[in-house]
Design a protein around this motif. Sequence first.
Motif, PDB file in Angstrom:
ATOM      1  N   HIS A  81      -4.121   7.031  -7.212  1.00 49.22           N
ATOM      2  CA  HIS A  81      -5.698   6.813  -7.302  1.00 49.22           C
ATOM      3  C   HIS A  81      -6.123   7.469  -6.059  1.00 49.22           C
ATOM      4  O   HIS A  81      -6.366   6.989  -5.032  1.00 49.22           O
TER       5      HIS A  81
ATOM      6  N   ASP B 108      -7.001  -1.575  -1.613  1.00 52.21           N
ATOM      7  CA  ASP B 108      -7.775  -2.852  -1.224  1.00 52.21           C
ATOM      8  C   ASP B 108      -7.317  -3.176   0.402  1.00 52.21           C
ATOM      9  O   ASP B 108      -8.234  -3.461   1.032  1.00 52.21           O
TER      10      ASP B 108
ATOM     11  N   THR C 218      -3.701   0.369  -6.573  1.00 52.65           N
ATOM     12  CA  THR C 218      -5.007  -0.382  -6.153  1.00 52.65           C
ATOM     13  C   THR C 218      -4.897  -1.203  -5.119  1.00 52.65           C
ATOM     14  O   THR C 218      -5.945  -1.221  -4.173  1.00 52.65           O
TER      15      THR C 218
END
Length: 441
Positions: free
Chosen positions: A259, A228, A224
């Motif tokens: 992801h 970001d 993640t």
Amino acid sequence: MNTPIDLLIEARWIIPVEPTNVVLEDHAVAVDKGRIVAILQQNEAGARFSPRQVKRLPHHVLIPGLVNLHTHAAMTLLRGLGDDLPLMEWLQKHIWPAEEKHVSAQFVHDGTLLACAEMLRGGTTCFNDMYFYPKAAAEAALASGMRASIGLITLDFPTPYAADADDYLAKGLATRDELRDEPLLSFCLAPHAPYTVSDRNFAKALTLAEQCDLPIHLHLHETTQELDDSMRMFGVRPVERLRRLGLLSPGLIAAHGTHLDANEITLLAQHGCSIAHCPSSNLKLASGIAPIAALTRNGVNVGIGTDGAASNNRLDIFQEMRLAALLAKGSSGQTSVIGAHQALRMATLGGAQALGLDAAIGSIANGKAADLCAVNINDIGLTPCYDPASLLVYSAGREHVSDVWVAGRIRVADGCLLETNEIELINLAALWQNQIRPRKV
């Protein structure tokens, strides 16, 4: 008059992988000059062929050699260094400092030898590598008699191997030019990841990949934090950034893909991209669980990788097959997702397809290279056998591999490596361990 051939392998069961969901009972594979020339019933083989050697496998399942679609082979020498840490902390505080201090051509050669021995003994006949000093990795693979796709790594920052992206690319292409005629070697352009490669250098890698007709192998959507950071720096997630740069194509091998949202899965499918699924590494680094059920449902080709031994800590495709199938079922809530035959395909033909090698390896078929793995199921933990494919994926392990052939040449016989002195390798690894982290007296 019978046709002379080099080798006839008779097995209790053969799972050719293509056509799918097929198990052949009491069949044989005829091999000549490193290639498969026939798959036929055992009682027909004697009437057609005069083999110079016969290998009888009465309690075995014969499958294609396994393909490890994503690894950093030399990192076997960093196995267990800085475990149980988040990815970026593990990299920044442990792996990258150790690499800066110790990685050299000799380190890569020795670490890759160790990795090849582990992989071969576990039934893996081909691996897709990404690391520094690719020539040293290639030479170790050749010395081991193993098939390898060698990544020509690119980064924005300097390392002991190269000063900048142009230097990485020049050195990688020089290695490819020198070794391109080796029949067991192929090559990939390997820009490391969206967080370590600029748009300019991605464009250079893409141009070279197109000119040389090479796949592109990179890390993608692993954490993640990666997403970001991409939003902060580029205003889009990495898949969209790569789409804008023109990198999404059938030649793209994206490692991890942990992801991915529905739109990104659709993009990968539309462009014919492949995912190298590394379930153990993703779990160990707490990166997440890749949406393999959704990827395969949408037609994305998926192969299986181990990642490096520093983050797994095994180069064990049997373990990854089983975990891939179980995670897909658990995360989707569907028991029928990723069945045994599909998991085996991911570990063989799926990886071969991603590398552009599916015409040569990945299944047991006429004309293909005889990259083969025999699994002995005459074991208390593997009985009874109602379904050989199910037994392989859910019960068997790499310890049950008995024999391995690469291009028709036997590399593992009765569980023993034929090209490698295991004691010498263990001693070599101990010497490197003492340099990297000396033991306290």
